[in-house]
Design a protein around this motif. Structure first.
Motif, mmCIF file in Angstrom:
data_model
loop_
_atom_site.group_PDB
_atom_site.id
_atom_site.type_symbol
_atom_site.label_atom_id
_atom_site.label_comp_id
_atom_site.label_asym_id
_atom_site.label_seq_id
_atom_site.Cartn_x
_atom_site.Cartn_y
_atom_site.Cartn_z
ATOM 1 N N TYR A 159 0.832 -1.197 0.000
ATOM 2 C CA TYR A 159 0.000 0.000 0.000
ATOM 3 C C TYR A 159 0.873 1.257 0.000
ATOM 4 O O TYR A 159 0.618 2.219 -0.735
ATOM 5 C CB TYR A 159 -0.902 0.014 1.242
ATOM 6 N N HIS A 188 -0.852 4.022 -2.292
ATOM 7 C CA HIS A 188 -2.265 3.878 -1.955
ATOM 8 C C HIS A 188 -2.565 4.349 -0.540
ATOM 9 O O HIS A 188 -3.719 4.561 -0.185
ATOM 10 C CB HIS A 188 -2.702 2.424 -2.143
ATOM 11 N N MET A 189 -1.512 4.462 0.288
ATOM 12 C CA MET A 189 -1.682 5.125 1.584
ATOM 13 C C MET A 189 -0.393 5.862 1.916
ATOM 14 O O MET A 189 0.700 5.441 1.526
ATOM 15 C CB MET A 189 -2.069 4.133 2.683
ATOM 16 N N ARG A 197 -8.600 -0.121 -5.613
ATOM 17 C CA ARG A 197 -7.474 0.754 -5.284
ATOM 18 C C ARG A 197 -6.964 1.550 -6.483
ATOM 19 O O ARG A 197 -5.979 2.287 -6.365
ATOM 20 C CB ARG A 197 -6.342 -0.088 -4.685
ATOM 21 N N GLN A 228 -10.630 8.401 6.088
ATOM 22 C CA GLN A 228 -10.019 7.116 5.769
ATOM 23 C C GLN A 228 -8.657 6.979 6.453
ATOM 24 O O GLN A 228 -7.672 6.605 5.843
ATOM 25 C CB GLN A 228 -9.869 6.950 4.251
ATOM 26 N N LEU A 281 -5.551 6.609 3.794
ATOM 27 C CA LEU A 281 -5.791 5.831 2.580
ATOM 28 C C LEU A 281 -6.226 6.776 1.468
ATOM 29 O O LEU A 281 -7.150 7.569 1.642
ATOM 30 C CB LEU A 281 -6.852 4.767 2.841
ATOM 31 N N ILE A 285 -11.704 2.066 -0.693
ATOM 32 C CA ILE A 285 -11.329 0.873 0.058
ATOM 33 C C ILE A 285 -12.495 -0.101 0.135
ATOM 34 O O ILE A 285 -13.663 0.294 0.197
ATOM 35 C CB ILE A 285 -10.854 1.226 1.474
#
Length: 627
Positions: free
Chosen positions: A268, A273-274, A355, A367, A382, A386
């Protein structure tokens, strides 16, 4: 008189007492408008027609979600309640002569004042009522009348009384049913009917069309569809921290699971993605996460799943304030039927589909998650949609449709297939020639890449359709499925022989089977097309026999039912040899081409099948599709 005193949690986490009526006929839970307002919980819009005796009905325009507990036992029920002005007149209608019956001393009554007329605040549906029933019943008699006490999780409830009616005494009969508009509780598929759209569904479409943008790379940026602009989520960080410690304890017991989960979370971060939250004010919403293992997956067997239904200090979760949105893809039944009409077929799926859709920076504060960074627990944000949010499916699937519309001029054929032949992230499509199959494959790869999506795990009943796939496009080792046996929309399909087949797990007949065990085993038989009708019917009859025998869930099956189940269980493995041809089109049948989009259709898009001189429409297909 099956009444009980209960407690409902309000938005501050405090419990409010209420009087409930346990109704074994109702299909929904009801709450009075007065009590709903005192709870101060978020209200959600709906349009539900509630019918009763003699065509009397009322319409509920809102519902709430609330936690309910008993005065005596610990089980907590999380239920949805339709809000109505009133539920019933006082129950009972007159003072009941309680003293005429010798009620055992020390009996924990669900409603100690069951004999006195009082209003009803809540009506509990049949599902909740039956699940609360416990073994134990007491019958008391006086003259020609009976008073029955039934043991429940709420205490002992009373029912029965005098068996006489008079013109001056009103009779109570509590019957609640739902008509065809109650789509949220069951859906009757009707190919000739365009379903009504709720306010939530209309809002989600308008919200998406108004607030969705596309960045320079081609990826889509969406905003979360909140029900209201003002809501109080409360504190959630401590709950997320407790869940993280619980997860760490679980991972500590399985070193392989821990390694895989850490690998997934690091991915991630690597993919962006985060991101680490450098300045964490400690507010907004923290989402707990957990490890989910899926051994059948050929790619990611361990993945994090996020619990956006986790309650905050006010009793409200993120999912409570988000709109769900409509279903805009054809059902599995329609998809599989269409899959069987193509001579050559291809299947594939989109890698990490959720994603690949970005969430607008202003909404990412909802998030937040807690995870480890340099040995310390830190806050991360995030950046993408999700899995676990109520609105996630509509945001992502609607994005696929938007991509199809935006790129329709460059990829006319693939755009229509993207609108029609996907179920969530699974492509199930086909054509009658190898050239057409190759065109679908190549165009779909290019079309999805325009929106930042990667399609992989290709499979086909024509081996040439899998050749010359440039694996550099994928940058992974799973561009083509190796095994010919795979799941296609939950159905096992052998691409080498082009037939559907069934896999049946071995059943241990040495254990003592109960009604719960029986239902568990029967539920494993997945048959959306009804090809195993006789087997399913026999199994359902066994379940019906269990209900007739009035046994509870964890009591051993009666001898006659147990014997029938053993006969069925011994024969179920024979289903592994049952092969069904996928291709079903009759000789000489020609499938029509796809013609544009249908803006009037609920799901949008379909083709028609010509079988000699008869036309068979698929789904909600309008006459403009026909030639």
């Amino acid at each position: 008189m099956t009444t009980a005193l209960i407690k409902l949690r309000d938005n501050q986490g405090q419990f409010i007492k209420a009087r409930a009526l346990l109704d074994s006929c109702s299909t929904v839970n009801l709450i009075t408008d007065k009590l709903a307002n005192s709870l101060r919980l978020s209200k959600f819009e709906c349009v539900v027609n509630i019918g009763a005796v003699d065509n009397m009905n009322t319409i509920a325009n809102h519902f709430i979600k609330a936690n309910l507990i008993s005065n005596y036992t610990s089980p907590t029920y999380e239920l949805s309640f339709l809000i109505v002005p009133s539920i019933a007149d006082t129950i009972p209608s007159d003072v009941f002569p309680r003293k005429l019956y010798k009620i055992p001393k020390g009996l924990k009554l669900a409603d100690p004042s069951f004999h006195l007329p009082a209003p009803i605040d809540v009506l509990l549906a049949s599902g909740t009522t039956l699940s609360a029933m416990n073994p134990g019943q007491i019958r008391l008699q006086h003259d020609n009348s009976h008073l029955i006490f039934q043991k429940t999780s709420f205490g002992w409830v009373a029912a029965g009384g005098f068996n006489r009616l008079s013109c001056s005494s009103p009779a109570s009969c509590k019957i609640v049913k739902l008509d065809r508009f109650l789509k949220k509780f069951w859906i009757i598929e009707d190919f000739d009917h365009e379903p009504l759209r709720s306010r939530d569904e209309v809002f989600c479409e308008e919200h998406y069309a108004t607030h969705t943008t596309r960045d320079a790379s081609g990826r889509y940026v969406v905003r979360l569809p909140f029900r209201d602009s003002k809501f109080n989520l409360g504190s959630s960080k401590q709950q997320a921290l407790r869940r993280l410690h619980s997860l760490e304890n679980k991972l500590g017991k399985d070193h392989h699971l821990k390694a895989e989960y850490y690998k997934a979370m690091n991915e991630y971060i690597t993919l962006g993605h985060m991101t680490l939250c450098e300045e964490d004010p400690g507010d907004w919403y923290y989402i707990p996460h957990q490890a989910v293992v899926k051994e059948s997956s050929e790619t990611t067997k361990v993945r994090p799943v996020y619990d956006a239904s986790s309650k905050t200090s006010t009793g409200i979760s993120l999912n409570d304030v988000l709109r769900v949105g409509p279903t805009i893809q054809d059902s599995i039944f329609e998809q599989v039927l269409r899959f069987r009409t193509n001579k050559f077929v291809v299947t594939a799926d989109i890698e990490k589909m959720y994603r690949q859709v970005l969430v607008h920076p202003e909404n990412r504060k909802y998030q937040k998650i807690l995870w480890y960074y340099e040995g310390k627990i830190r806050t991360f944000i995030l950046n993408t949609v999700i899995f676990g949010m109520a609105c996630a499916p509509i945001l992502v699937i609607r994005t696929l449709h938007q991509l199809a519309r935006d790129e329709a001029e460059n990829f006319p054929n693939a755009s229509q297939i993207l609108m029609r032949d996907f179920y969530v992230d699974d492509l199930v499509s086909g054509a009658d020639s190898l050239e057409a199959i190759l065109s679908i494959r190549d165009e779909m790869i290019q079309l999805l890449s325009r929106g930042g999506f990667v399609i992989r795990q290709w499979s086909s009943n024509h081996i040439s359709a899998l050749e010359n796939i440039d694996r550099e496009i994928f940058s992974l080792d799973c561009g083509v499925k190796v095994s010919p046996l795979q799941k296609t929309l939950g159905i096992h399909w052998n691409s080498n022989i082009d037939k559907f087949c069934y896999t049946v797990s071995s059943i241990d007949l040495n254990i003592l089977y109960t009604k719960r065990h029986l239902l568990s085993e029967i539920s494993k038989i997945y048959d959306p097309l009804g090809l195993l009708g006789p087997v399913i019917l026999y199994a359902k009859v066994l379940m019906q026999d269990c209900w007739k025998s009035q046994i509870t869930w964890d009591v051993a099956l009666p001898q006659d039912i147990s014997s029938k189940w053993r006969v069925l269980a011994e024969q179920l493995p024979a289903l592994r040899e049952y092969l069904i041809p996928r291709f079903i089109r009759a000789e000489g049948a020609v499938k029509s081409e796809i013609h544009g989009f249908c803006d009037a259709c609920a799901h949008g898009y379909g083709a028609c099948l010509y079988l000699k001189s008869v036309v068979f429409p698929w789904g909600s297909i309008h006459p403009t599709h026909l030639q």
